[in-house]
Design a protein around this motif. Structure first.
Motif, PDB file in Angstrom:
ATOM      1  N   GLY A 147       0.723  -1.253   0.015  1.00 23.61           N
ATOM      2  CA  GLY A 147      -0.012  -0.112  -0.026  1.00 23.61           C
ATOM      3  C   GLY A 147       0.820   1.237   0.042  1.00 23.61           C
ATOM      4  N   VAL A 148       2.051   1.331  -0.655  1.00 28.48           N
ATOM      5  CA  VAL A 148       2.969   2.434  -0.950  1.00 28.48           C
ATOM      6  C   VAL A 148       2.843   2.947  -2.462  1.00 28.48           C
ATOM      7  CG1 VAL A 148       5.172   2.995  -0.354  1.00 28.48           C
ATOM      8  CG2 VAL A 148       4.109   1.522   1.307  1.00 28.48           C
ATOM      9  N   ASP A 149       3.131   4.220  -2.539  1.00 23.81           N
ATOM     10  CA  ASP A 149       3.373   4.736  -3.670  1.00 23.81           C
ATOM     11  C   ASP A 149       4.919   4.721  -4.332  1.00 23.81           C
ATOM     12  OD1 ASP A 149       0.667   4.837  -4.166  1.00 23.81           O
ATOM     13  OD2 ASP A 149       0.429   7.264  -4.074  1.00 23.81           O
ATOM     14  N   LEU A 150       5.022   4.755  -5.197  1.00 23.31           N
ATOM     15  CA  LEU A 150       6.799   5.089  -5.855  1.00 23.31           C
ATOM     16  C   LEU A 150       6.634   6.116  -6.726  1.00 23.31           C
ATOM     17  CD1 LEU A 150       7.245   1.294  -7.009  1.00 23.31           C
ATOM     18  CD2 LEU A 150       7.903   1.894  -4.609  1.00 23.31           C
ATOM     19  N   GLY A 151       7.763   6.941  -6.430  1.00 17.43           N
ATOM     20  CA  GLY A 151       8.025   7.936  -7.038  1.00 17.43           C
ATOM     21  C   GLY A 151       9.367   8.214  -7.946  1.00 17.43           C
ATOM     22  N   ILE A 152       9.072   8.509  -9.023  1.00 23.21           N
ATOM     23  CA  ILE A 152      10.129   8.544 -10.045  1.00 23.21           C
ATOM     24  C   ILE A 152      10.339  10.073 -10.535  1.00 23.21           C
ATOM     25  CG2 ILE A 152       9.787   6.208 -11.120  1.00 23.21           C
ATOM     26  CD1 ILE A 152       8.386   7.587 -13.557  1.00 23.21           C
ATOM     27  N   GLU A 153      11.698  10.462 -10.568  1.00 28.43           N
ATOM     28  CA  GLU A 153      11.993  11.793 -10.944  1.00 28.43           C
ATOM     29  C   GLU A 153      12.754  11.878 -12.093  1.00 28.43           C
ATOM     30  OE1 GLU A 153      15.143  15.073  -8.731  1.00 28.43           O
ATOM     31  OE2 GLU A 153      13.938  13.459  -7.480  1.00 28.43           O
ATOM     32  N   PRO A 154      12.236  12.561 -13.321  1.00 26.25           N
ATOM     33  CA  PRO A 154      12.859  12.992 -14.362  1.00 26.25           C
ATOM     34  C   PRO A 154      14.433  13.563 -13.905  1.00 26.25           C
ATOM     35  CG  PRO A 154      10.805  13.707 -14.609  1.00 26.25           C
ATOM     36  CD  PRO A 154      10.960  13.042 -12.898  1.00 26.25           C
ATOM     37  N   GLU A 155      15.482  13.010 -14.608  1.00 27.41           N
ATOM     38  CA  GLU A 155      16.829  13.149 -14.324  1.00 27.41           C
ATOM     39  C   GLU A 155      17.445  13.031 -15.680  1.00 27.41           C
ATOM     40  OE1 GLU A 155      20.357  13.949 -13.055  1.00 27.41           O
ATOM     41  OE2 GLU A 155      19.147  13.827 -11.250  1.00 27.41           O
ATOM     42  N   GLN A 156      18.382  14.206 -15.810  1.00 32.00           N
ATOM     43  CA  GLN A 156      19.269  14.148 -16.988  1.00 32.00           C
ATOM     44  C   GLN A 156      20.086  12.994 -17.317  1.00 32.00           C
ATOM     45  OE1 GLN A 156      18.086  16.535 -19.468  1.00 32.00           O
ATOM     46  NE2 GLN A 156      16.796  16.485 -17.887  1.00 32.00           N
ATOM     47  N   ALA A 157      20.525  12.572 -16.301  1.00 31.42           N
ATOM     48  CA  ALA A 157      21.579  11.359 -16.378  1.00 31.42           C
ATOM     49  C   ALA A 157      20.859  10.010 -16.387  1.00 31.42           C
ATOM     50  CB  ALA A 157      22.481  11.731 -15.232  1.00 31.42           C
ATOM     51  N   ASN A 158      19.758  10.012 -16.136  1.00 31.58           N
ATOM     52  CA  ASN A 158      19.008   8.718 -15.904  1.00 31.58           C
ATOM     53  C   ASN A 158      18.368   8.326 -17.190  1.00 31.58           C
ATOM     54  OD1 ASN A 158      18.255   8.780 -12.248  1.00 31.58           O
ATOM     55  ND2 ASN A 158      20.110   8.241 -13.229  1.00 31.58           N
ATOM     56  N   VAL A 160      14.759   7.893 -17.185  1.00 34.65           N
ATOM     57  CA  VAL A 160      13.793   8.857 -17.376  1.00 34.65           C
ATOM     58  C   VAL A 160      14.215  10.228 -17.102  1.00 34.65           C
ATOM     59  CG1 VAL A 160      11.778   9.639 -16.158  1.00 34.65           C
ATOM     60  CG2 VAL A 160      12.087   7.127 -16.475  1.00 34.65           C
ATOM     61  N   THR A 161      14.190  11.122 -18.367  1.00 33.61           N
ATOM     62  CA  THR A 161      15.169  12.456 -18.400  1.00 33.61           C
ATOM     63  C   THR A 161      14.061  13.365 -18.547  1.00 33.61           C
ATOM     64  OG1 THR A 161      14.938  12.377 -20.881  1.00 33.61           O
ATOM     65  CG2 THR A 161      16.964  11.132 -19.822  1.00 33.61           C
ATOM     66  N   SER A 162      12.890  13.102 -18.818  1.00 31.97           N
ATOM     67  CA  SER A 162      12.070  14.421 -18.802  1.00 31.97           C
ATOM     68  C   SER A 162      10.579  13.817 -18.290  1.00 31.97           C
ATOM     69  CB  SER A 162      11.837  14.584 -20.519  1.00 31.97           C
ATOM     70  OG  SER A 162      11.392  13.362 -21.106  1.00 31.97           O
ATOM     71  N   ALA A 163       9.441  15.074 -18.307  1.00 32.50           N
ATOM     72  CA  ALA A 163       8.130  14.627 -17.972  1.00 32.50           C
ATOM     73  C   ALA A 163       7.739  13.922 -19.006  1.00 32.50           C
ATOM     74  CB  ALA A 163       7.349  16.316 -18.105  1.00 32.50           C
ATOM     75  N   SER A 164       7.958  13.988 -20.258  1.00 32.91           N
ATOM     76  CA  SER A 164       7.349  12.970 -21.292  1.00 32.91           C
ATOM     77  C   SER A 164       7.653  11.577 -21.000  1.00 32.91           C
ATOM     78  CB  SER A 164       7.937  13.272 -22.644  1.00 32.91           C
ATOM     79  OG  SER A 164       7.165  14.671 -22.976  1.00 32.91           O
ATOM     80  N   ASP A 165       8.950  11.422 -20.622  1.00 32.59           N
ATOM     81  CA  ASP A 165       9.483   9.873 -20.283  1.00 32.59           C
ATOM     82  C   ASP A 165       8.590   9.292 -19.197  1.00 32.59           C
ATOM     83  OD1 ASP A 165      11.441  10.053 -22.346  1.00 32.59           O
ATOM     84  OD2 ASP A 165      13.088  10.245 -20.878  1.00 32.59           O
ATOM     85  N   ALA A 166       8.361  10.113 -18.099  1.00 34.79           N
ATOM     86  CA  ALA A 166       7.796   9.900 -16.886  1.00 34.79           C
ATOM     87  C   ALA A 166       6.474   9.348 -17.266  1.00 34.79           C
ATOM     88  CB  ALA A 166       7.817  10.988 -15.778  1.00 34.79           C
ATOM     89  N   MET A 167       5.674  10.303 -17.918  1.00 35.15           N
ATOM     90  CA  MET A 167       4.210  10.000 -18.505  1.00 35.15           C
ATOM     91  C   MET A 167       4.415   8.743 -19.298  1.00 35.15           C
ATOM     92  SD  MET A 167       2.506  11.980 -16.824  1.00 35.15           S
ATOM     93  CE  MET A 167       0.978  11.765 -17.429  1.00 35.15           C
ATOM     94  N   ARG A 168       5.281   8.555 -20.002  1.00 31.48           N
ATOM     95  CA  ARG A 168       5.249   7.297 -20.905  1.00 31.48           C
ATOM     96  C   ARG A 168       5.526   6.151 -19.981  1.00 31.48           C
ATOM     97  NH1 ARG A 168      10.837   5.287 -24.424  1.00 31.48           N
ATOM     98  NH2 ARG A 168       9.830   2.959 -24.646  1.00 31.48           N
ATOM     99  N   LEU A 169       6.323   6.133 -19.119  1.00 29.78           N
ATOM    100  CA  LEU A 169       6.505   5.067 -18.167  1.00 29.78           C
ATOM    101  C   LEU A 169       5.047   4.828 -17.200  1.00 29.78           C
ATOM    102  CD1 LEU A 169       8.334   2.759 -17.153  1.00 29.78           C
ATOM    103  CD2 LEU A 169       9.248   4.482 -15.265  1.00 29.78           C
ATOM    104  N   ILE A 170       4.697   5.738 -16.992  1.00 27.47           N
ATOM    105  CA  ILE A 170       3.446   5.437 -16.010  1.00 27.47           C
ATOM    106  C   ILE A 170       2.295   4.925 -17.007  1.00 27.47           C
ATOM    107  CG2 ILE A 170       1.302   6.845 -15.098  1.00 27.47           C
ATOM    108  CD1 ILE A 170       3.370   8.891 -13.797  1.00 27.47           C
ATOM    109  N   ALA A 171       2.085   5.328 -18.202  1.00 23.32           N
ATOM    110  CA  ALA A 171       1.148   4.799 -19.187  1.00 23.32           C
ATOM    111  C   ALA A 171       1.534   3.235 -19.156  1.00 23.32           C
ATOM    112  CB  ALA A 171       1.181   5.520 -20.440  1.00 23.32           C
ATOM    113  N   GLU A 172       2.869   3.119 -19.338  1.00 24.53           N
ATOM    114  CA  GLU A 172       3.183   1.524 -19.879  1.00 24.53           C
ATOM    115  C   GLU A 172       2.975   0.641 -18.407  1.00 24.53           C
ATOM    116  OE1 GLU A 172       7.173   1.017 -21.101  1.00 24.53           O
ATOM    117  OE2 GLU A 172       6.931   2.216 -22.923  1.00 24.53           O
TER     118      GLU A 172
END
Length: 272
Positions: A147-158, A160-172
């Motif tokens: 019952g815990v949420d996970l938080g991903i952070e867009p980060e240039q070196a990782n 997921v680099t952008s808001a778009s990447d983060a939203m893509r992963l959430i959709a997937e």
């Protein structure tokens, strides 16, 4: 909007002392790290006694624990390293549940085997995304169980680099447990104030409704990280846009010294 700080900003491995320092610097909430309880950040186990000590320190200080760090390299090129990281993440997620901490923060990783926050040219290879996404699926199963949420952070070196990447992963992933930690200074590397404002504004708009927590770190125009309010990030605009998007979570600062913390608390409180 509540204002918080990374607990690791303050020295010490006793939760009572660390959380008292958080409070005394002017913060009401914190993103906690198990290193502040004398454990590894990603431990093999968290004893019940440690859970009790952390909970008691939170109660005594009045500082709420709003997130727990669970970062490991989810795109490490060695599967055995990823497997070990996932196992330890399971320990952290259970600790978060035991402490009633709603969010565990992650690192979407890099192909750099030495540093999970360092860029690698293979990060853009589809296999890197696939490995990271495979880890995320397993992590979300653990999160659902506890019952815990996970938080991903867009980060240039990782990965997921952008808001778009983060939203893509959430959709997937298709899981309501996967949320975004939005740090404006991690959305670009070098930018003028005007360019930074545009990038951050677009990210806030794109991720609206999916942000669990915002971070408050800054950058100078040449790319070096800076204390919030000292660089090119327009924090009044950032906070105003977060509010307009419906965000009512916490704004947590990091990348600063313990001595700078009271001033940053006053600065951010004035915006919230």
């Amino acid at each position: 909007m509540q204002i918080g700080v990374f607990a690791k900003t303050f020295p010490g491995s006793e939760p009572a002392g660390v959380l008292a320092a958080v409070r005394d610097a002017g913060f009401s909430v914190t993103q906690f790290n198990l290193a502040c309880a004398g454990l590894p950040s990603m431990p093999d186990a968290v004893p019940d006694d440690a859970i009790n000590v952390i909970a008691a320190a939170s109660d005594a200080s009045g500082v709420a624990l709003v997130a727990l760090s669970g970062t490991y390299n989810m795109a490490h090129p060695d599967k055995t390293v990823r497997d070990d990281g996932l196992r330890r993440l399971g320990v952290v997620i259970k600790a978060a549940a035991d402490l009633s901490v709603p969010l565990v923060t992650l690192c979407t990783g890099t192909r750099n085997a030495e540093d999970q926050w360092a860029y690698h040219p293979d990060n853009t290879d589809p296999s890197a995304w696939e490995d990271m996404a495979g880890e995320m699926e397993k992590a979300l199963q653990l999160a659902e169980r506890h019952g815990v949420d996970l938080g991903i952070e867009p980060e240039q070196a990782n990965i997921v680099t952008s808001a778009s990447d983060a939203m893509r992963l959430i959709a997937e992933m298709g899981s309501r447990r996967l949320r975004i930690v939005l740090d404006p200074a991690n959305l670009f590397e070098q930018a003028s104030p005007e360019e930074a404002r545009a990038v951050v504004a677009a990210a806030v708009e794109h991720t609206a409704g999916h942000v669990a927590m915002a971070h408050a770190k800054d950058r100078f125009a040449d790319g070096r990280f800076a204390t919030a309010g000292q660089g090119v990030v327009n924090f009044p605009d950032f906070v105003a846009r977060l509010k307009a998007s419906g965000f009512d979570g916490t704004l947590v600062t990091h990348g600063l010294s313990a001595e700078e913390a009271p001033g940053v608390a006053r600065f951010l409180t004035g915006l919230a």
